[in-house]
Design a protein around this motif. Structure first.
Motif, mmCIF file in Angstrom:
data_model
loop_
_atom_site.group_PDB
_atom_site.id
_atom_site.type_symbol
_atom_site.label_atom_id
_atom_site.label_comp_id
_atom_site.label_asym_id
_atom_site.label_seq_id
_atom_site.Cartn_x
_atom_site.Cartn_y
_atom_site.Cartn_z
ATOM 1 N N THR A 7 -11.858 0.152 9.140
ATOM 2 C CA THR A 7 -11.439 -0.016 7.751
ATOM 3 C C THR A 7 -11.264 1.386 7.178
ATOM 4 O OG1 THR A 7 -13.699 -0.029 6.898
ATOM 5 C CG2 THR A 7 -12.766 -2.150 7.577
ATOM 6 N N ARG A 8 -11.217 1.495 5.850
ATOM 7 C CA ARG A 8 -11.133 2.815 5.233
ATOM 8 C C ARG A 8 -12.430 3.613 5.391
ATOM 9 N NH1 ARG A 8 -7.035 2.683 0.454
ATOM 10 N NH2 ARG A 8 -7.739 4.830 0.290
ATOM 11 N N ALA A 9 -13.531 2.923 5.627
ATOM 12 C CA ALA A 9 -14.854 3.548 5.561
ATOM 13 C C ALA A 9 -15.289 4.126 6.900
ATOM 14 C CB ALA A 9 -15.882 2.520 5.091
ATOM 15 N N GLY A 10 -16.228 5.094 6.818
ATOM 16 C CA GLY A 10 -16.906 5.568 8.014
ATOM 17 C C GLY A 10 -16.401 6.852 8.614
ATOM 18 N N PRO A 21 -7.322 -3.114 -1.392
ATOM 19 C CA PRO A 21 -7.221 -1.653 -1.363
ATOM 20 C C PRO A 21 -8.539 -0.934 -1.150
ATOM 21 C CG PRO A 21 -6.954 -2.492 -3.601
ATOM 22 C CD PRO A 21 -6.905 -3.673 -2.693
ATOM 23 N N SER A 22 -9.660 -1.545 -1.506
ATOM 24 C CA SER A 22 -10.940 -0.886 -1.295
ATOM 25 C C SER A 22 -11.387 -0.951 0.161
ATOM 26 C CB SER A 22 -12.017 -1.523 -2.176
ATOM 27 O OG SER A 22 -12.249 -2.864 -1.795
ATOM 28 N N ARG A 23 -10.755 -1.824 0.932
ATOM 29 C CA ARG A 23 -11.178 -2.035 2.317
ATOM 30 C C ARG A 23 -10.186 -1.504 3.341
ATOM 31 N NH1 ARG A 23 -12.589 -7.984 4.998
ATOM 32 N NH2 ARG A 23 -13.881 -7.214 6.689
ATOM 33 N N PHE A 24 -8.873 -1.643 3.040
ATOM 34 C CA PHE A 24 -7.860 -1.292 4.022
ATOM 35 C C PHE A 24 -6.846 -0.290 3.475
ATOM 36 C CE2 PHE A 24 -8.756 -5.886 5.068
ATOM 37 C CZ PHE A 24 -9.455 -5.641 6.246
ATOM 38 N N PHE A 25 -6.309 0.555 4.358
ATOM 39 C CA PHE A 25 -5.118 1.327 4.048
ATOM 40 C C PHE A 25 -3.910 0.393 4.105
ATOM 41 C CE2 PHE A 25 -7.776 4.728 6.101
ATOM 42 C CZ PHE A 25 -7.899 5.537 4.983
ATOM 43 N N SER A 26 -2.846 0.739 3.388
ATOM 44 C CA SER A 26 -1.622 -0.052 3.407
ATOM 45 C C SER A 26 -0.429 0.857 3.203
ATOM 46 C CB SER A 26 -1.635 -1.125 2.305
ATOM 47 O OG SER A 26 -0.345 -1.697 2.148
ATOM 48 N N ARG A 86 2.668 -0.044 2.626
ATOM 49 C CA ARG A 86 3.493 -0.523 1.504
ATOM 50 C C ARG A 86 2.889 -0.157 0.153
ATOM 51 N NH1 ARG A 86 7.442 -5.577 2.131
ATOM 52 N NH2 ARG A 86 8.300 -5.011 4.163
ATOM 53 N N ARG A 87 1.588 -0.074 0.101
ATOM 54 C CA ARG A 87 0.932 0.226 -1.160
ATOM 55 C C ARG A 87 0.816 1.726 -1.396
ATOM 56 N NH1 ARG A 87 -3.776 -1.990 -0.070
ATOM 57 N NH2 ARG A 87 -4.712 0.034 0.342
ATOM 58 N N GLU A 88 0.639 2.509 -0.344
ATOM 59 C CA GLU A 88 0.404 3.952 -0.465
ATOM 60 C C GLU A 88 0.950 4.638 0.783
ATOM 61 O OE1 GLU A 88 -3.833 4.078 -0.931
ATOM 62 O OE2 GLU A 88 -4.203 3.040 0.957
ATOM 63 N N ARG A 89 2.209 5.006 0.763
ATOM 64 C CA ARG A 89 2.890 5.449 1.980
ATOM 65 C C ARG A 89 2.212 6.628 2.678
ATOM 66 N NH1 ARG A 89 8.063 3.266 2.788
ATOM 67 N NH2 ARG A 89 8.616 1.807 1.137
ATOM 68 N N LEU A 90 1.622 7.531 1.918
ATOM 69 C CA LEU A 90 0.955 8.674 2.539
ATOM 70 C C LEU A 90 -0.557 8.499 2.586
ATOM 71 C CD1 LEU A 90 3.009 11.751 1.305
ATOM 72 C CD2 LEU A 90 2.952 10.720 3.579
ATOM 73 N N GLY A 91 -0.999 7.259 2.492
ATOM 74 C CA GLY A 91 -2.414 6.983 2.690
ATOM 75 C C GLY A 91 -2.738 7.053 4.173
ATOM 76 N N GLY A 92 -3.865 6.472 4.560
ATOM 77 C CA GLY A 92 -4.299 6.593 5.937
ATOM 78 C C GLY A 92 -3.788 5.508 6.859
ATOM 79 N N ARG A 93 -4.218 5.595 8.095
ATOM 80 C CA ARG A 93 -3.928 4.606 9.116
ATOM 81 C C ARG A 93 -5.243 4.138 9.719
ATOM 82 N NH1 ARG A 93 -0.079 5.293 6.603
ATOM 83 N NH2 ARG A 93 2.036 5.822 7.249
ATOM 84 N N MET A 94 -5.279 2.886 10.126
ATOM 85 C CA MET A 94 -6.462 2.299 10.753
ATOM 86 C C MET A 94 -6.215 2.144 12.244
ATOM 87 S SD MET A 94 -7.131 -0.497 7.721
ATOM 88 C CE MET A 94 -5.425 -1.042 7.840
ATOM 89 N N VAL A 95 -7.228 1.680 12.948
ATOM 90 C CA VAL A 95 -7.086 1.467 14.385
ATOM 91 C C VAL A 95 -7.795 0.182 14.779
ATOM 92 C CG1 VAL A 95 -9.133 2.853 14.911
ATOM 93 C CG2 VAL A 95 -7.413 2.483 16.675
ATOM 94 N N ALA A 96 -7.157 -0.547 15.679
ATOM 95 C CA ALA A 96 -7.793 -1.672 16.361
ATOM 96 C C ALA A 96 -7.969 -1.226 17.804
ATOM 97 C CB ALA A 96 -6.949 -2.925 16.277
ATOM 98 N N ALA A 97 -9.187 -1.271 18.324
ATOM 99 C CA ALA A 97 -9.472 -0.700 19.638
ATOM 100 C C ALA A 97 -10.347 -1.624 20.463
ATOM 101 C CB ALA A 97 -10.152 0.663 19.477
ATOM 102 N N ILE A 98 -10.205 -1.497 21.772
ATOM 103 C CA ILE A 98 -10.972 -2.339 22.679
ATOM 104 C C ILE A 98 -11.144 -1.597 23.997
ATOM 105 C CG2 ILE A 98 -8.892 -3.535 23.521
ATOM 106 C CD1 ILE A 98 -10.603 -6.088 23.751
#
Length: 235
Positions: A3-6, A213-218, A220-232
């Motif tokens: 998520t955005r946190a951590g 918005p408090s949990r995820f980057f987006s 469409r909402r904020e083009r220069l915001g962050g990116r998340m990762v799904a990993a396994i």
């Protein structure tokens, strides 16, 4: 899935941004990616993603310092030291687990329509020497059906004619100017394709990146915001 946190990023990228192309501090991004690898217990291999359908078979050389990773939108691994990492901001990440291998796919509408999920399952079946019925899939957070506005080109990419009323996974909703637009259910479209493959199980797909918005980057909402990762990774 992160998520955005951590993480350690600051400002618009706070705090767990793993994307290198969003004007974040490179050192912060490197540390955030290292956090992902430590959580996995494996080297998370990040690919240049291009909204395509290519699948990369992860190999030890991909984890070497300074390695050039080929562009791809999915990867599979049968090595517990090599973790699959899929970058997302609104596109759908799909993770796959088989008894002897794992995989992941970046499924925006272009890749999804082009067959990236089918290609990933086929690659995992070959790499892990298993059947589709041995594979479990998990859908991460993506742009939800209330927020994903698309045009007729997206419907046509999935074989749906814009004239069809009440098309499954597409809700007609003109924009403020009266132009024809639809709300698309990206996770629903992916789930239908996965069901057709006969997998052992399909879970997830219930979170909207745009509406939390408090949990995820987006993107469409904020083009220069962050990116998340799904990993396994394979234990």
């Amino acid at each position: 899935m992160s998520t955005r946190a951590g993480g350690v990023s600051q400002g618009a990228h706070a705090s767990m941004n793993i994307g290198r192309a969003v004007e974040d501090d490179p050192a912060a991004v490197a540390e955030n990616r290292a956090i992902v690898s430590r959580a996995l217990g494996a080297s998370a291999i990040f690919m240049p993603q291009v909204h395509g359908v290519e699948v990369l078979r992860l190999r030890p050389e991909h984890a070497e310092p300074g390695a050039t990773i080929p562009a791809a939108d999915a990867s599979v691994s049968t090595d517990p030291a090599l973790g699959v990492a899929i970058q997302v901001a609104d596109c759908l990440p799909v993770l796959f687990a088989a008894p002897a291998g794992v995989g992941g796919a970046h499924a925006g509408w272009r890749g999804l329509a082009g067959g990236v999920l089918e290609n990933t399952v086929a690659a995992l079946m070959e790499a892990a020497q298993c059947r589709a019925a041995d594979i479990h899939a998990w859908l991460g957070a993506c742009i939800g059906p209330a927020a994903f506005e698309v045009g007729a080109d997206v419907l046509q990419a999935f074989g749906v004619e814009p004239s069809e009323a009440g098309a499954e996974f597409f809700v007609y909703r003109p924009n403020a100017a009266g132009e024809p637009r639809w709300r698309a259910d990206l996770a629903g479209l992916a789930r239908r394709r996965l069901q057709a493959l006969g997998l052992a199980g399909i879970g997830g797909g219930h979170w909207c990146t745009v509406s939390e918005p408090s949990r995820f980057f987006s993107y469409r909402r904020e083009r220069l915001g962050g990116r998340m990762v799904a990993a396994i990774s394979l234990r």
